[in-house]
Design a protein around this motif. Structure first.
Motif, PDB file in Angstrom:
ATOM      1  N   SER A 193       0.849  -1.187   0.000  1.00 20.39           N
ATOM      2  CA  SER A 193       0.000   0.000   0.000  1.00 20.39           C
ATOM      3  C   SER A 193       0.881   1.233   0.000  1.00 20.39           C
ATOM      4  O   SER A 193       2.102   1.141   0.172  1.00 20.39           O
ATOM      5  CB  SER A 193      -0.944   0.006   1.211  1.00 20.39           C
ATOM      6  N   GLY A 194       0.261   2.389  -0.185  1.00 19.68           N
ATOM      7  CA  GLY A 194       1.037   3.619  -0.182  1.00 19.68           C
ATOM      8  C   GLY A 194       0.191   4.793  -0.606  1.00 19.68           C
ATOM      9  O   GLY A 194      -1.042   4.707  -0.685  1.00 19.68           O
ATOM     10  N   PHE A 195       0.861   5.899  -0.904  1.00 24.06           N
ATOM     11  CA  PHE A 195       0.165   7.104  -1.333  1.00 24.06           C
ATOM     12  C   PHE A 195       0.499   7.458  -2.775  1.00 24.06           C
ATOM     13  O   PHE A 195      -0.309   8.026  -3.487  1.00 24.06           O
ATOM     14  CB  PHE A 195       0.541   8.273  -0.411  1.00 24.06           C
ATOM     15  N   TRP A 196       1.710   7.112  -3.218  1.00 26.71           N
ATOM     16  CA  TRP A 196       2.185   7.482  -4.551  1.00 26.71           C
ATOM     17  C   TRP A 196       2.424   6.223  -5.388  1.00 26.71           C
ATOM     18  O   TRP A 196       2.970   5.242  -4.903  1.00 26.71           O
ATOM     19  CB  TRP A 196       3.504   8.248  -4.467  1.00 26.71           C
ATOM     20  N   ARG A 197       2.044   6.279  -6.662  1.00 29.71           N
ATOM     21  CA  ARG A 197       2.446   5.260  -7.620  1.00 29.71           C
ATOM     22  C   ARG A 197       3.661   5.769  -8.390  1.00 29.71           C
ATOM     23  O   ARG A 197       3.810   6.966  -8.626  1.00 29.71           O
ATOM     24  CB  ARG A 197       1.312   4.951  -8.607  1.00 29.71           C
ATOM     25  N   VAL A 198       4.518   4.854  -8.798  1.00 30.33           N
ATOM     26  CA  VAL A 198       5.782   5.216  -9.439  1.00 30.33           C
ATOM     27  C   VAL A 198       5.611   5.332 -10.952  1.00 30.33           C
ATOM     28  O   VAL A 198       4.888   4.551 -11.571  1.00 30.33           O
ATOM     29  CB  VAL A 198       6.861   4.171  -9.114  1.00 30.33           C
ATOM     30  N   VAL A 199       6.269   6.324 -11.532  1.00 31.36           N
ATOM     31  CA  VAL A 199       6.384   6.436 -12.986  1.00 31.36           C
ATOM     32  C   VAL A 199       7.856   6.351 -13.355  1.00 31.36           C
ATOM     33  O   VAL A 199       8.729   6.677 -12.554  1.00 31.36           O
ATOM     34  CB  VAL A 199       5.762   7.741 -13.530  1.00 31.36           C
ATOM     35  N   ARG A 200       8.111   5.900 -14.561  1.00 27.11           N
ATOM     36  CA  ARG A 200       9.484   5.704 -15.023  1.00 27.11           C
ATOM     37  C   ARG A 200       9.682   6.293 -16.424  1.00 27.11           C
ATOM     38  O   ARG A 200       8.744   6.534 -17.163  1.00 27.11           O
ATOM     39  CB  ARG A 200       9.804   4.212 -15.054  1.00 27.11           C
ATOM     40  N   GLY A 201      10.945   6.485 -16.795  1.00 23.55           N
ATOM     41  CA  GLY A 201      11.319   6.799 -18.162  1.00 23.55           C
ATOM     42  C   GLY A 201      11.465   8.263 -18.514  1.00 23.55           C
ATOM     43  O   GLY A 201      12.091   8.593 -19.513  1.00 23.55           O
ATOM     44  N   GLY A 202      10.855   9.158 -17.727  1.00 24.62           N
ATOM     45  CA  GLY A 202      10.903  10.570 -18.079  1.00 24.62           C
ATOM     46  C   GLY A 202      10.007  10.887 -19.268  1.00 24.62           C
ATOM     47  O   GLY A 202       9.442   9.983 -19.902  1.00 24.62           O
ATOM     48  N   GLY A 203       9.847  12.180 -19.563  1.00 26.31           N
ATOM     49  CA  GLY A 203       8.942  12.579 -20.629  1.00 26.31           C
ATOM     50  C   GLY A 203       9.426  13.789 -21.406  1.00 26.31           C
ATOM     51  O   GLY A 203      10.584  14.210 -21.290  1.00 26.31           O
ATOM     52  N   TRP A 204       8.519  14.358 -22.184  1.00 26.42           N
ATOM     53  CA  TRP A 204       8.866  15.446 -23.091  1.00 26.42           C
ATOM     54  C   TRP A 204       9.385  16.689 -22.383  1.00 26.42           C
ATOM     55  O   TRP A 204      10.119  17.479 -22.964  1.00 26.42           O
ATOM     56  CB  TRP A 204       7.668  15.799 -23.966  1.00 26.42           C
ATOM     57  N   SER A 205       9.016  16.898 -21.117  1.00 30.18           N
ATOM     58  CA  SER A 205       9.464  18.083 -20.378  1.00 30.18           C
ATOM     59  C   SER A 205      10.658  17.807 -19.477  1.00 30.18           C
ATOM     60  O   SER A 205      11.129  18.703 -18.780  1.00 30.18           O
ATOM     61  CB  SER A 205       8.310  18.637 -19.537  1.00 30.18           C
ATOM     62  N   SER A 206      11.143  16.564 -19.482  1.00 33.48           N
ATOM     63  CA  SER A 206      12.215  16.159 -18.569  1.00 33.48           C
ATOM     64  C   SER A 206      13.586  16.549 -19.102  1.00 33.48           C
ATOM     65  O   SER A 206      13.791  16.695 -20.313  1.00 33.48           O
ATOM     66  CB  SER A 206      12.177  14.644 -18.357  1.00 33.48           C
ATOM     67  N   ASN A 207      14.541  16.681 -18.188  1.00 34.74           N
ATOM     68  CA  ASN A 207      15.935  16.892 -18.588  1.00 34.74           C
ATOM     69  C   ASN A 207      16.655  15.548 -18.632  1.00 34.74           C
ATOM     70  O   ASN A 207      16.073  14.497 -18.336  1.00 34.74           O
ATOM     71  CB  ASN A 207      16.631  17.882 -17.663  1.00 34.74           C
ATOM     72  N   GLU A 208      17.921  15.584 -18.977  1.00 38.01           N
ATOM     73  CA  GLU A 208      18.661  14.334 -19.144  1.00 38.01           C
ATOM     74  C   GLU A 208      18.800  13.543 -17.841  1.00 38.01           C
ATOM     75  O   GLU A 208      18.904  12.319 -17.856  1.00 38.01           O
ATOM     76  CB  GLU A 208      20.053  14.599 -19.748  1.00 38.01           C
ATOM     77  N   VAL A 209      18.773  14.237 -16.704  1.00 45.15           N
ATOM     78  CA  VAL A 209      18.884  13.542 -15.416  1.00 45.15           C
ATOM     79  C   VAL A 209      17.651  12.676 -15.172  1.00 45.15           C
ATOM     80  O   VAL A 209      17.741  11.531 -14.724  1.00 45.15           O
ATOM     81  CB  VAL A 209      19.069  14.560 -14.276  1.00 45.15           C
ATOM     82  N   ASP A 210      16.472  13.226 -15.497  1.00 47.01           N
ATOM     83  CA  ASP A 210      15.229  12.506 -15.241  1.00 47.01           C
ATOM     84  C   ASP A 210      14.905  11.469 -16.316  1.00 47.01           C
ATOM     85  O   ASP A 210      13.889  10.776 -16.206  1.00 47.01           O
ATOM     86  CB  ASP A 210      14.064  13.493 -15.119  1.00 47.01           C
ATOM     87  N   LEU A 211      15.738  11.372 -17.330  1.00 49.77           N
ATOM     88  CA  LEU A 211      15.565  10.300 -18.311  1.00 49.77           C
ATOM     89  C   LEU A 211      16.436   9.078 -18.000  1.00 49.77           C
ATOM     90  O   LEU A 211      16.359   8.071 -18.701  1.00 49.77           O
ATOM     91  CB  LEU A 211      15.883  10.802 -19.726  1.00 49.77           C
ATOM     92  N   ARG A 212      17.234   9.158 -16.950  1.00 46.21           N
ATOM     93  CA  ARG A 212      18.098   8.033 -16.610  1.00 46.21           C
ATOM     94  C   ARG A 212      17.284   6.776 -16.295  1.00 46.21           C
ATOM     95  O   ARG A 212      16.157   6.841 -15.813  1.00 46.21           O
ATOM     96  CB  ARG A 212      18.966   8.372 -15.399  1.00 46.21           C
ATOM     97  N   SER A 213      17.882   5.634 -16.538  1.00 41.50           N
ATOM     98  CA  SER A 213      17.222   4.357 -16.243  1.00 41.50           C
ATOM     99  C   SER A 213      16.891   4.216 -14.771  1.00 41.50           C
ATOM    100  O   SER A 213      15.946   3.507 -14.397  1.00 41.50           O
ATOM    101  CB  SER A 213      18.120   3.193 -16.678  1.00 41.50           C
ATOM    102  N   ALA A 214      17.637   4.880 -13.918  1.00 41.30           N
ATOM    103  CA  ALA A 214      17.431   4.771 -12.470  1.00 41.30           C
ATOM    104  C   ALA A 214      16.392   5.752 -11.931  1.00 41.30           C
ATOM    105  O   ALA A 214      15.995   5.653 -10.763  1.00 41.30           O
ATOM    106  CB  ALA A 214      18.762   5.002 -11.740  1.00 41.30           C
ATOM    107  N   TRP A 215      15.939   6.693 -12.765  1.00 44.79           N
ATOM    108  CA  TRP A 215      15.041   7.736 -12.266  1.00 44.79           C
ATOM    109  C   TRP A 215      13.695   7.163 -11.867  1.00 44.79           C
ATOM    110  O   TRP A 215      13.122   6.325 -12.561  1.00 44.79           O
ATOM    111  CB  TRP A 215      14.844   8.807 -13.335  1.00 44.79           C
ATOM    112  N   ARG A 216      13.169   7.664 -10.735  1.00 47.16           N
ATOM    113  CA  ARG A 216      11.850   7.267 -10.237  1.00 47.16           C
ATOM    114  C   ARG A 216      11.035   8.535  -9.978  1.00 47.16           C
ATOM    115  O   ARG A 216      11.449   9.393  -9.215  1.00 47.16           O
ATOM    116  CB  ARG A 216      11.963   6.485  -8.934  1.00 47.16           C
ATOM    117  N   GLY A 217       9.889   8.647 -10.614  1.00 40.49           N
ATOM    118  CA  GLY A 217       8.962   9.733 -10.333  1.00 40.49           C
ATOM    119  C   GLY A 217       7.769   9.194  -9.563  1.00 40.49           C
ATOM    120  O   GLY A 217       7.483   7.997  -9.595  1.00 40.49           O
ATOM    121  N   VAL A 218       7.062  10.060  -8.865  1.00 36.02           N
ATOM    122  CA  VAL A 218       5.905   9.617  -8.087  1.00 36.02           C
ATOM    123  C   VAL A 218       4.718  10.542  -8.327  1.00 36.02           C
ATOM    124  O   VAL A 218       4.870  11.753  -8.418  1.00 36.02           O
ATOM    125  CB  VAL A 218       6.221   9.549  -6.570  1.00 36.02           C
TER     126      VAL A 218
END
Length: 237
Positions: A193-218
């Motif tokens: 359970s939790g409050f946030w679901r995870v997103v991966r991969g980065g998107g059109w507004s992301s920089n190169e840091v947030d496109l890393r394979s290790a990046w986790r968004g919530v």
């Protein structure tokens, strides 16, 4: 370690794919754009899409939503389905998402497995560490013009001889997992359970840091905006 074989959509789910199955849509970009990625969809709506696709293909849906009470006036078709109470259940032995028969969102482990070239590349990106190469594979801040772009327009990333597009960039992709400490071992899953679901991969507004394979968004499962999309997977028996 993943002990099962699974199939993965070669592109992010497109607006045409969504419209064909759900009957209507609402997106921020390219309102008549068939092969642009579907976006502005929350987690609940994506789960409903997965279930309907499973039924269309003659598969048992992975997600049991019968115990969930949804907010009156919200719907999955336009990406805004909202849950008020109740818990989702997984139609699989012991609720193990990896054993579900139908289409589903990837776990974080599966998403990272794909982003790391089937576990063969521990660099920053699927193809290695060279930021200069990102523009060949990903729509992101420097080249996206700050909107989504057609799927399968850039070079594919190849896994087991098959082409996959936009694993990095274009739209961020919902995963199945709640956010929590990353787990290792065999067939890892996020917390129960939790409050946030995870997103991966980065998107059109992301920089190169947030496109890393290790990046986790919530994001909250009810969140939706023009940066959020998805692709589905299915365990092969």
């Amino acid at each position: 370690v993943l002990t099962h074989s699974f199939e993965v959509m070669s592109t992010q789910v497109t607006q045409k794919m969504w419209l064909d199955l759900m009957g209507k849509k609402y997106s921020h970009f390219h309102l008549n754009g068939g092969d642009y990625p579907m976006e502005n969809v929350n987690w609940w709506s994506v789960v409903e899409y997965a279930n309907r696709l499973s039924l269309q293909k003659g598969l048992e849906p992975a997600y049991d939503l019968s115990s969930v009470k949804f907010k009156v006036g919200t719907d999955a078709e336009t990406g805004g389905l909202l849950a008020e109470s109740g818990d989702i259940k997984i139609r699989a032995p012991e609720g193990n998402i990896y054993l579900a028969a139908g289409y589903r969102l990837p776990t974080e482990a599966e998403a990272e497995y794909l982003l790391r070239a089937a576990g063969k590349n521990n660099g920053d990106y699927h193809f290695g560490d060279a930021v200069a190469d990102l523009k060949n594979y990903a729509w992101y801040d420097p080249n996206s013009r700050w909107l989504t772009n057609l799927v399968a327009e850039l070079k594919p990333l190849i896994i087991d001889g098959k082409d996959f597009y936009d694993l990095h960039g274009n739209v961020k992709e919902w995963t199945h997992d709640w956010h929590g400490q990353l787990r290792g071992g065999e067939n890892p899953q996020g917390p129960a359970s939790g409050f946030w679901r995870v997103v991966r991969g980065g998107g059109w507004s992301s920089n190169e840091v947030d496109l890393r394979s290790a990046w986790r968004g919530v994001y909250s499962p009810g969140d939706k905006d023009g940066t959020l999309g998805f692709r589905l997977v299915r365990t092969l028996k």
